[in-house]
Design an enzyme around this catalytic site. Structure first.
Site: not given
Lengths: 334, 334, 334, 334
Positions: B105, B128, B132, B174
């Site tokens: 993002d 990624t 997310d 993360r």
């Protein structure tokens, strides 16, 4: 003394291939019509009398499994007279004539101590990922640990290369550099830091020398830079070294500690074969009347080594490996 | 606007399958007779004008490689007007009509910002390991990271089981628990600690609750106990949690931080196929006149999601996964 | 009817993840205080009364193992009245209220037939590497088989590339192309030949068309060329196709039949998680009073499908996969 | 003669670790300030003048890749005077002083033949999965091929065990049993059939003997039974043997031919390290004025062996391996 019943246990840090060694002991004993029992959790099983009969069926389908079906443990009680007496009592009660222990030098010291309380035959099989046992070129588990290490670093290299980043990867090995050197060379590490080539007499000197080499290397090329470092070498390990490089030379490094993944996993062929040969040889040595020896392999030949010799020194890293590394690394840094 | 020339770059944390996505973009563009160039090191390549033409031959033999042949980087300059202007200047100079960015993002925010300085079409492909990104069930790299995680824990399990030991394994992600939950369930972890099921409102409460559960579990059985914990969840991470469990409840745990091995490695089939489909879809979306969208996959169907929507929220961990875990874990601890 | 005791068995071709499903059934049943027994060797265990109680301890440490701890078998006796009667007799004698079968459509037909002789509840869990069960997007074992396939072809690619050679690799899948298409795309195969895109109406036409494509591709580039072909597609399989290409068009190909390595191995995360969720759902469906249903997963949601519906058709390969492949392959050949 | 420029090529069947050897040659040559060029596709590159300069940058990131970046080939033209003359002409034109060939005995014969037409120094590095080169304990690629073999059989074992089925697995090795014995022992095969322990003097006798052993073994236990057989041993190979066991003794076996997956894949640590040491040693041997030698490793020490000696005999399988196998297998069958 004629051997009529054998016991086996695994002791100390577990190593891939221990199951293959147990299997070989059980199958070879069965071949010579000797019943085998296994004690659980290292010498604790001996002290607490926790054991199970082992047959060819018990060891079916275990050659490729990591860990040990007999479990393992460190056993401080074996350093006490009471512990040794309890162990001897169990062995007598179970009418064991010979005990085979798969483990490292600490485990072999236990065998030597047991001699005072028990008259049975004892044999050691070197099982440790550290490869630090004198009298054998290879210990069971070492080759697998090295391969696990390079597979991990191959993955780290992907990221390192994508970001042209510096990584410090800490590998196991207690106080010897076998894993460090083999992993370092096989993963094309730009630096290998181990006991054999990196004494800590002057930490500050070392640090500035290392910083200088890294900077030179990174000036000349756009690529990743991987340092493989032995555990217990640098105070504070990889994490501390990364911080010091940042503080003293403004070099950004990422520290990775491979840790316990190096102990487990399915053993590679080399460890399975070594374990199989050593397990068979241990039983044959017992039948031949031997005791107080370790089974070793030198120059691709099996042999027996007196246990007290095996525990005296650490097996050294081959000089050809240390020097080959110097030739290769000198230029990867260019 | 007719698209005549395409550019592609990879940005942010690298993820396995990024190469497969680059390959698909280049092959699909070639299929529609569009030349492609690749910029190096994320948006830095755009700002510095570092690029290379990409042909089918350039992407031969890369589908199975981790990392990214275009390299990657975080690029703080893209948060400045000057950086954005430089990027736009390069795109104009190279006569690029459309830019495809493979990243997370943060990288998509770069694309949105670029809109003010450049009128070309922009497309995001979610790459990624963290999974997310809102608007897609799966991001490229996630499935490989989960598999790398379980392979590591399978190895740790060998030792844990041999010693009946407790391990706390910290995995990446993360601020979201996708990796944590998937790795935890697939590795039969006895505990999963993540943002979704473990708020930190009362750290001390949490700690004593966890200690109680561990003790209950270990009383009833002789086996290993593995806790999978999300990074950034517990202050000080796995290492600190292990220390606190020792200090407050006298529980011995070993902390393992899987770290960067989770980013690299050859992508699993799922990531290669997802990347291939998304790469083709990105080129087809450009030809269909779309811009400012991310390619996503929902319920096994590809779709496009407005970029500004995709960056607004984090994709949540499926509730069925969170609850399935509760049912399974409740009893593994028994 | 209240469920008081559950039985589980694995039937038909084994698939990685079956052990994870057994584990989930046993743990979930235990969670709801239901005892579970497992029958050995598929329906044969039912007919011969060969079984064992399954507890949480029995399923400890099996989530990551290939094969099935309950063994499997094809069971022609289940097609006879006598066999069905024997099976029903065993179930009654053991006071089983519900039977969960992990297997493919042949195994589900056994469940449907059993209804006539036994009034207990029956649930199917789709476990087959072929992914050919209607009513579920994925069957347990499929994802692992695809990954095993691509790992094998990645290795073959090394040699193929070194020699710029053409390989024809035959993969499993019975009569459907799920494995073929997924393996083909994920391994960047230059050709995918499967039921969905390659009918055999005119074998000679097909052969000359294929030969022409290969020759065109090899003219334009110096590289390897890999054809992934579904088993049971071409008369005589990969070996025969290679011979025909040599005889009719003087093209040298090497045939490789991946064979049984595709059935085994440690399951990937996807299969472990799917199996875990399905095993839990099967027990919960029984408690909710359901019977004669299969647990499926559509669009990432678990659901139940009537067993007689599940066995009626084969799940088709997604059209997006078939068409994505056309776009990609068209140009890899250029 | 002073060496000023070095050439390197890979020839014959490719083997994992060839890239590591190329890398070591290039880095070591660079260390001694010698430029290196690589010829493509074995001796064909020499004959056709197809080559490329090799620098440290060219060999960055290849140590872990299967195959060979220089490609390989068999080259019948090297058996002709014309081919040898062309090769010599290219070497002179490119002002090459020394040629290093990584390959098997066929490739070394090419080097010996070249001596008549070219006066430069020649060195062989043993690179073949077959391990059949006299004068070295290990060839580059052998250890990886053995590990690939056991990983495949571990997977086959899952299915074999689930179905209590008999498999005949055919492994590579040309005319020697190194792979067969190592794979067989490391995968706990119930039978190993190779040149060293299974002469074909009386095929019918062998067949009935084998059938009898299988039947005895299967009577006493319920388990899988895996036979590892060397390619080129039994007329018609594993497939034919399976058919004959069915026809003559009504034994159902499944034949699996591992095939080309054994050639590829990322090299294991042993092969990477061996290749690295041998590559460095080859350059150092040239500098020391040596020629017409092969680099070998005996008892963990590098040495040089005259090329004409190396090609005269095949390295034999260690007797300890053949006999260890007998002791183990005798009882696995019980």
């Amino acid at each position: 003394m004629t051997i009529k019943k054998i016991a086996v246990l695994t002791s100390g840090g577990d190593a891939p291939g221990m199951n293959a060694a147990i299997r070989a002991v059980v199958l070879a004993a069965h071949h010579y019509a000797l019943p085998t029992i296994g004690f659980f959790s290292g010498y604790n099983g001996l002290i607490e009398g926790s054991s199970s009969a082992l047959t060819p069926a018990s060891v079916n389908g275990i050659i490729h499994r990591g860990g040990t079906i007999l479990k393992s443990a460190r056993c401080p009680a074996m350093l006490t007279e009471q512990g040794l007496e309890s162990a001897a009592t169990t062995l007598k009660k179970e009418q064991i004539d010979a005990l085979i222990v798969i483990g490292g030098d600490g485990s072999f010291n236990g065998l030597l101590a047991l001699n005072k309380y028990w008259s049975g035959a004892v044999i050691g099989i070197p099982g440790t990922i550290d490869n630090d046992i004198d009298g054998t070129d290879f210990t069971i588990g070492f080759s697998t640990a090295v391969n696990t290490g390079i597979e991990a670093i191959d993955k780290i290299r992907d990221t390192a290369e994508a970001f042209e980043r510096i990584f410090i990867v800490e590998v196991m090995g207690r106080r010897s550099g076998h894993i460090t050197f083999n992993v370092g060379i096989a993963s094309a590490a730009e630096q290998i830091l181990s006991f054999e080539n990196f004494s800590q007499t002057d930490e500050q000197d070392k640090l500035s020398h290392l910083a200088k080499e890294i900077k030179q290397a990174q000036q000349n090329r756009h690529a990743s830079y991987i340092i493989v470092i032995a555990e217990n070498l640098w105070p504070g390990g990889a994490t501390q070294l990364a911080m010091q490089l940042k503080q003293t030379a403004n070099i950004d490094c990422t520290a990775c500690i491979l840790g316990y993944i190096q102990r487990g996993g399915s053993p590679v062929a080399k460890d399975r074969i070594l374990a199989t040969k050593m397990g068979v040889a241990a039983v044959q040595a017992l039948i031949a009347g031997k005791s107080n020896v370790m089974i070793g392999e030198r120059n691709n030949q099996l042999l027996t080594v007196p246990l007290d010799v095996a525990v005296q020194h650490k097996e050294k890293v081959s000089e050809s490996l240390v020097s080959a590394q110097e030739n290769i690394l000198a230029l990867t840094a260019q």
